[in-house]
Motif scaffolding. Structure first.
Motif, mmCIF file in Angstrom:
data_model
loop_
_atom_site.group_PDB
_atom_site.id
_atom_site.type_symbol
_atom_site.label_atom_id
_atom_site.label_comp_id
_atom_site.label_asym_id
_atom_site.label_seq_id
_atom_site.Cartn_x
_atom_site.Cartn_y
_atom_site.Cartn_z
ATOM 1 N N TYR A 670 0.372 -0.861 0.437
ATOM 2 C CA TYR A 670 0.178 -0.031 -0.038
ATOM 3 C C TYR A 670 1.148 0.907 -0.134
ATOM 4 C CZ TYR A 670 -4.482 -2.482 1.341
ATOM 5 O OH TYR A 670 -5.440 -3.569 1.318
ATOM 6 N N LEU A 671 0.044 2.414 -0.365
ATOM 7 C CA LEU A 671 1.059 3.814 -0.513
ATOM 8 C C LEU A 671 1.142 4.030 0.849
ATOM 9 C CD1 LEU A 671 -0.126 5.439 -3.451
ATOM 10 C CD2 LEU A 671 1.652 4.551 -3.004
ATOM 11 N N ILE A 672 2.082 4.764 2.122
ATOM 12 C CA ILE A 672 1.423 5.562 3.278
ATOM 13 C C ILE A 672 2.567 6.568 3.867
ATOM 14 C CG2 ILE A 672 1.818 2.744 4.249
ATOM 15 C CD1 ILE A 672 4.308 2.617 5.165
ATOM 16 N N SER A 673 2.011 6.643 4.347
ATOM 17 C CA SER A 673 2.772 8.250 4.786
ATOM 18 C C SER A 673 3.364 7.795 6.258
ATOM 19 C CB SER A 673 1.866 8.931 6.039
ATOM 20 O OG SER A 673 2.253 10.312 6.375
ATOM 21 N N THR A 674 5.017 8.060 5.544
ATOM 22 C CA THR A 674 6.149 8.019 6.465
ATOM 23 C C THR A 674 7.377 8.760 5.838
ATOM 24 O OG1 THR A 674 7.542 6.454 7.488
ATOM 25 C CG2 THR A 674 7.439 6.375 5.063
ATOM 26 N N PRO A 675 8.402 9.667 7.006
ATOM 27 C CA PRO A 675 8.029 9.399 8.011
ATOM 28 C C PRO A 675 6.723 10.280 8.847
ATOM 29 C CG PRO A 675 9.645 11.004 7.661
ATOM 30 C CD PRO A 675 9.347 9.923 6.846
ATOM 31 N N SER A 676 6.160 9.391 9.898
ATOM 32 C CA SER A 676 5.428 10.195 10.917
ATOM 33 C C SER A 676 4.601 10.086 12.023
ATOM 34 C CB SER A 676 3.734 10.181 10.143
ATOM 35 O OG SER A 676 2.862 11.859 10.157
ATOM 36 N N ASN A 677 3.810 9.807 12.796
ATOM 37 C CA ASN A 677 3.294 9.550 14.094
ATOM 38 C C ASN A 677 1.911 9.321 14.319
ATOM 39 O OD1 ASN A 677 2.978 12.157 16.529
ATOM 40 N ND2 ASN A 677 4.856 13.070 14.793
ATOM 41 N N GLY A 683 5.643 7.304 18.717
ATOM 42 C CA GLY A 683 7.426 7.633 18.495
ATOM 43 C C GLY A 683 6.831 7.484 16.561
ATOM 44 N N LEU A 684 8.228 7.571 16.180
ATOM 45 C CA LEU A 684 8.265 7.648 15.230
ATOM 46 C C LEU A 684 8.505 6.593 14.224
ATOM 47 C CD1 LEU A 684 9.221 10.245 12.600
ATOM 48 C CD2 LEU A 684 11.443 9.533 12.402
ATOM 49 N N VAL A 685 7.030 6.155 13.076
ATOM 50 C CA VAL A 685 6.495 5.290 12.332
ATOM 51 C C VAL A 685 6.468 5.416 11.020
ATOM 52 C CG1 VAL A 685 5.741 4.545 14.441
ATOM 53 C CG2 VAL A 685 4.482 5.895 13.310
ATOM 54 N N LEU A 737 -9.849 -0.445 16.234
ATOM 55 C CA LEU A 737 -9.199 0.006 14.778
ATOM 56 C C LEU A 737 -8.078 0.369 15.488
ATOM 57 C CD1 LEU A 737 -10.552 1.250 12.259
ATOM 58 C CD2 LEU A 737 -10.568 3.979 12.939
ATOM 59 N N GLN A 738 -7.154 -0.298 14.609
ATOM 60 C CA GLN A 738 -5.681 -0.224 14.561
ATOM 61 C C GLN A 738 -5.074 1.122 14.484
ATOM 62 O OE1 GLN A 738 -5.052 -4.336 12.433
ATOM 63 N NE2 GLN A 738 -3.745 -2.651 12.462
ATOM 64 N N GLU A 739 -4.242 1.590 15.703
ATOM 65 C CA GLU A 739 -4.065 3.213 15.454
ATOM 66 C C GLU A 739 -3.137 3.360 14.610
ATOM 67 O OE1 GLU A 739 -2.430 6.598 18.303
ATOM 68 O OE2 GLU A 739 -3.426 4.887 18.917
ATOM 69 N N TRP A 740 -1.899 1.761 14.198
ATOM 70 C CA TRP A 740 -0.966 1.711 13.245
ATOM 71 C C TRP A 740 -0.653 0.793 11.833
ATOM 72 C CZ3 TRP A 740 -0.629 2.415 18.751
ATOM 73 C CH2 TRP A 740 0.070 3.404 18.870
ATOM 74 N N MET A 741 0.046 0.362 11.568
ATOM 75 C CA MET A 741 -0.288 -0.762 10.219
ATOM 76 C C MET A 741 -0.668 -1.655 10.822
ATOM 77 S SD MET A 741 -0.394 0.842 7.416
ATOM 78 C CE MET A 741 0.575 -0.586 5.673
ATOM 79 N N GLN A 742 0.855 -2.513 11.880
ATOM 80 C CA GLN A 742 0.536 -3.301 12.606
ATOM 81 C C GLN A 742 -0.236 -3.389 14.004
ATOM 82 O OE1 GLN A 742 3.238 -1.168 12.976
ATOM 83 N NE2 GLN A 742 4.594 -1.901 10.786
ATOM 84 N N ASP A 743 -0.798 -4.494 14.155
ATOM 85 C CA ASP A 743 -1.726 -4.674 14.871
ATOM 86 C C ASP A 743 -1.579 -4.612 16.841
ATOM 87 O OD1 ASP A 743 -4.212 -5.284 17.032
ATOM 88 O OD2 ASP A 743 -4.323 -7.289 15.984
ATOM 89 N N VAL A 744 -0.918 -3.387 17.007
ATOM 90 C CA VAL A 744 -0.127 -3.349 18.745
ATOM 91 C C VAL A 744 -0.985 -2.952 19.637
ATOM 92 C CG1 VAL A 744 2.927 -3.665 17.074
ATOM 93 C CG2 VAL A 744 1.492 -1.659 17.424
ATOM 94 N N ASP A 745 -2.218 -2.246 19.307
ATOM 95 C CA ASP A 745 -2.916 -1.441 19.816
ATOM 96 C C ASP A 745 -2.685 -2.188 21.544
ATOM 97 O OD1 ASP A 745 -3.863 0.671 18.819
ATOM 98 O OD2 ASP A 745 -4.082 -1.536 17.383
ATOM 99 N N ASP A 746 -2.201 -1.348 22.344
ATOM 100 C CA ASP A 746 -2.496 -2.054 24.030
ATOM 101 C C ASP A 746 -3.747 -1.042 24.810
ATOM 102 O OD1 ASP A 746 -2.059 -2.178 26.870
ATOM 103 O OD2 ASP A 746 -0.651 -1.319 27.356
ATOM 104 N N THR A 747 -4.841 -2.373 24.581
ATOM 105 C CA THR A 747 -5.252 -2.098 25.158
ATOM 106 C C THR A 747 -5.888 -1.512 27.472
ATOM 107 O OG1 THR A 747 -6.308 -4.226 26.858
ATOM 108 C CG2 THR A 747 -7.053 -4.408 24.223
#
Length: 941
Positions: A670-677, A683-685, A737-747
């Protein structure tokens, strides 16, 4: 037809504003703290009025007084490191990417002096035989100050001091401490200290850590022991701060026995060794206070009765009244747009009773006062290490009585009436030009006033103000409540009991107060409201009182279109045009891209480069979010000229930037936005969800605008192609809903930002109609994030829960926002939003959220009462706007819609929806329509 016309007239009558009580904030005592004072403003000039009886303070601001000056914020050639930063992020090396970005990708600071050389010079005093650290040093001539104060020495009478200050005190050693090593607990000191006991150095730090210094037994002696502390502070609040919890004392005690602490809170001696600090480099500038005027009266406050301090939202007029010695005194304060002055009028019901003396000052050190003529005193200020200076002229006019000026204090005696005209201006002309002549502007304003009466100025002020305020009226009531006892309470006490009182009228008052604040801080032709609107009393305000563009600056304008204040949006658009111009250079230097970009903050000088730190300062979608406001203005007004001449050129250039900036993700394709946060966490992602939602909205809106205007077809196709390839919203393993591309959200994460929910509000791509699964996931994310938040975050969550159409949960958060601010979020006594500290965005977000409960129009439907809470079973609102060019007047009782009238300000067609019933209708500009009972038909009036 006659019967129908009468029904319409009856409906219009009940839609008028409620009684005056509904439109007032009032108090039965003067303000003692800044957040108890009441605000007035004309968009350019703002003032906080304390309403004291013997000493009435007015702290005032002018919108263009900032630190700094015109300069280049951009690091040249930063784009050379862009691919390397992206490569590190793609390789999972976040820390390395942040380190590289921190060195090579942040903006430039302003010029910085040599702190080390200055500190060395200051410390040279320690080489003297009898220096202030010595146990027997003679400090009898020193002044005293209370120590500690967590808000800094500024709050203890040292103005906005930056410099080197010595503090001295002493303690008597308890007999049973003899021979023991002690610990000296000072907690926080801002910012560098060298600490001595009996002339012996026991510690020194230059950081934000707590100070707990060991004091060897050999250093202390029986009887009296001296403590001397040299504090060096070059910026911000300074001094011995101690503990945030004022109930916890600084002190000294035997090692390991803090319960035996000998408190050291109290009066200490102090001496300012130096105020000449080197310039401090800043990424961006700070909004500055201008000055203070005190009115001193010879009044025995113990004999004062019937005191009342009132802000009338209907007239934007503030009054203080009281009775003393059988005489009733009244003061009226306004900030006038037509006459560009702050005016204070003094009246009494007894002839010759007006007597007072003025004292004009400023927190800017070395301010200058000057007599201009027998009725006028001028204040001159210079911003430290900055390009801006200001002038304020204060003139007094009286009816009878005498005016005298002595030591630059204006003295009024025996007048029947007096009016004080306050003007202020700076040398700022625009973000590139500081050649203005503020004294000439002040003189011109007073010349325009001439011999006008206060009544004349007041009438012109009210007429100008009401053209904005009277576009909307609102009232909430509970039919089962015979009388609302809370409405009779002073506003601070009403606030204290709101969460348990069932006081729907207070919600309506809060909405109108939000509108009042926006009108007062953002008139057409002025600059937009910053983090504190136009009200600020500190030279180093929280977060610089800048424009934080990762939500706060935008939130300030959420009520503009919805709540009938569209003309005020123009101030925000003026800033958008300016940052678009300066952001072109940032796009070029940082991304080698066309178009323009804005990162997460800007200031008066329109800095657009990344600032502060790479883990949160490199966020690229501030400009794209600004463009959403341009499009929203078009959707609400259907003003095609605005779209063509103002909105589209800026939107297109922003889209040009992202058309170049987006990059292919090597994992997903996919097309993505980076570097950003994802502001301001994680952090920078590579690929934060919020960025993609905002960029999609920008592309979609630009595509639609291009079609409407019939231009740029080739570019439109490019955007259409890339739109479909931007990384989509994703649902994670917890149903969130994921906050990032990776499924790393902390509940368990309770962060104040809920950035990935932008697509729900203020965006619209996630909604119940077209993306119900994503809507459920977004709601789950918000449930995980929790209700508790900072003030502005509560404002955002109120709007989100309204979009989820959960009125009762929305109202729960309104109760949290409208609760007394202590150590947490809520509202101050003057109803200013508490982050804490004060940020005005929560006021605007909360007002918009109340409107969202009543009307929503973001999905193609006009939803009527979509999130009405049980706590607001009855009410009326007249003048709320909907997208498509519609203005609605509606009424409901017992949770049911009872009347709806619609005025069209453009041609078009929409579908109305209420309680699951849909009702399509077409409309013509200038026509009005009435929806029949039962929501069955729409009839032209």
């Amino acid at each position: 037809m006659k019967k129908y016309f009468c029904l319409v007239l009856a409906f219009v009558a009940i839609m008028q504003p409620g009684n005056a009580q509904h439109l007032k904030l009032w108090y039965d005592r003067p303000a003692t703290e800044w957040v108890e004072a009441l605000p007035i403003g004309n968009g350019r000039l703002g003032a906080m009025v304390f309403g004291g009886v013997s000493d009435d303070r007015i702290q005032f601001n002018e919108e263009t007084l900032w630190s700094g000056g015109p300069r280049d914020y951009n690091r040249k050639g930063a784009y050379k490191y862009l691919d390397s930063i992206r490569g590190l992020l793609f390789a999972g090396k976040q820390q390395e990417a942040e380190n590289l970005a921190g060195r090579e990708f942040l903006g430039l600071k302003s010029a910085e002096g040599d702190r080390n050389a200055w500190a060395t010079q200051i410390k040279s005093i320690l080489q003297q035989k009898n220096n202030p650290a010595a146990a027997i040093y003679n400090d009898r001539s020193w002044k005293t100050i209370h120590v500690p104060n967590y808000d800094g020495w500024e709050k203890e009478g040292l103005g906005e001091l930056d410099g080197a200050v010595w503090f001295r005190t002493s303690f008597e050693l308890p007999a049973d401490w003899k021979g023991k090593t002690l610990e000296l607990d000072l907690n926080k000191i801002a910012e560098q200290d060298i600490t001595f006991v009996n002339g012996i150095k026991v510690g020194a730090q230059n950081n934000g850590e707590a100070r707990i210094y060991k004091v060897p037994a050999s250093v202390v002696k029986a009887g009296k022991n001296s403590i001397a502390i040299l504090v060096l502070n070059v910026a911000g609040k300074g001094g011995i701060l101690g503990y945030k919890d004022a109930g916890k004392a600084i002190g000294i005690y035997p090692v390991g026995k803090p319960d035996a602490k000998l408190p050291l809170n109290g009066r200490w001696k102090y001496w300012i060794q130096s105020e000449n600090v080197p310039p401090v480099g800043e990424y961006q500038a700070r909004y500055q206070p201008f000055g203070d005027i005190h009115f001193h009266f010879d009044v025995d406050t113990a004999l004062v009765t019937q005191y009342r301090r009132t802000l009338n939202l209907k007239d934007a007029a503030l009054t203080t009244s009281y009775k003393s010695g059988g005489t009733t005194f009244t003061r009226t304060y306004i900030a006038s747009v037509p006459d560009q002055v702050i005016a204070v009028n003094f009246q009494a019901d007894k002839a010759g009773a007006i007597n007072f003396e003025t004292a004009l000052s400023s927190p800017h050190r070395n301010f200058i006062l000057k007599k201009i003529d027998p009725q006028t005193v001028a204040l001159h200020i210079q911003v430290k290490d900055g390009a801006l200076f200001g002038e304020s002229y204060v003139r007094v006019a009286t009816r009878k009585g005498s005016i005298d000026i002595k030591d630059n204090r204006i003295i009024v005696k025996g007048a029947d009436e007096a009016t004080v005209w306050i003007t202020a201006a700076t040398n700022y002309r625009n973000y590139k030009d500081v050649s203005g002549q503020p004294a000439a502007l002040c003189k011109a304003a007073l010349q325009k006033i001439g011999k006008k009466s206060f009544t004349s100025v007041l009438n012109d002020h009210i007429k100008e103000y009401r053209q904005y305020f009277n576009t909307l009226s609102v009232d909430f009531f509970n039919p089962s409540q015979v009388q609302n006892a809370s409405a009779a309470l002073p506003t601070d006490r009403r606030l204290a009991q709101f969460s348990r009182s069932g006081d729907p009228e207070f919600v309506a008052l809060y909405l109108q107060y939000g509108r009042y604040l926006l009108i007062s801080s953002s008139r057409p032709g002025t600059y937009p409201a910053n983090l504190q609107g136009i009200w600020n009393d500190l030279l180093s305000p929280p977060w610089g009182s800048k424009y934080t563009t990762n939500i706060n600056a935008e939130m300030n304008y959420w009520p503009a279109e919805l709540l009938g204040l569209s003309p005020l949006h123009s101030a925000f658009f003026k800033m958008t045009q300016e940052v678009a111009a300066s952001g072109r250079e940032t796009a070029k230097e940082y991304y080698h891209a066309p178009g323009w970009v804005l990162h997460h903050n800007t200031d008066l000088w329109r800095g657009t480069a990344p600032i502060n730190a790479s883990d949160h300062g490199i966020w690229v979608t501030g400009g794209a979010w600004f463009c959403e406001h341009l499009w929203e203005r078009y959707l609400f007004t259907k003003d095609e000229r605005f779209l063509r001449d103002t909105a589209y050129p800026i939107m297109k250039d922003a889209a040009l930037f992202f058309n170049s900036f987006l990059v292919k993700d090597p994992v997903s394709g996919y097309l993505i936005s980076t570097p950003s946060n994802s502001p301001e966490q994680g952090g920078l992602v590579a690929g934060p969800t919020m960025d993609h939602q905002i960029i999609r909205a920008l592309f979609k809106n630009t595509i639609e605008a291009s079609k409407i205007l019939k231009r740029d077809g080739a570019f439109r196709k490019e955007l259409e192609d890339k739109y479909s390839r931007i990384a989509p919203n994703k649902i994670g393993r917890y149903g969130q809903l994921q906050e990032w591309m990776q499924d790393v959200d902390d509940t368990t994460n309770k962060h104040r930002h809920v950035s990935h929910l932008w697509g729900v509000y203020p965006g619209n791509e996630i909604n119940w109609e077209t993306t119900p699964d994503l809507m459920k996931a977004a709601r789950q994310s918000l449930i995980y994030r929790g209700d508790a938040a900072t003030g502005w975050s509560l404002g955002w969550k109120i709007n989100l829960w309204a979009r989820f159409k959960d009125g009762n949960h929305t109202y729960k958060l309104i109760q949290m926002l409208l609760s007394p601010a202590g150590r947490g979020a809520g509202s101050y006594p003057n109803l200013f939003d508490a982050h804490p500290p004060f940020q005005i965005d929560g006021n605007f977000g909360g007002a918009a959220g109340i409107g969202e409960m009543l009307v929503q129009s973001h999905t193609g439907f006009i939803d009527i009462l979509p999130a009405l809470p049980d706590a607001l079973p009855g009410g009326r609102i007249n003048g709320i706007h909907a997208r498509g060019g519609l203005v609605l007047d509606l009424q409901w009782e017992n949770m049911q819609l009872t009347a709806l009238v619609i005025k069209a300000i453009a041609d078009g067609s929409v579908t109305l929806r209420y309680n699951g019933v849909v009702l399509p209708f077409a409309f013509k500009k200038g026509e009005s329509y009435k929806v029949s009972p039962g929501f069955k038909t729409v009839e032209a009036l």
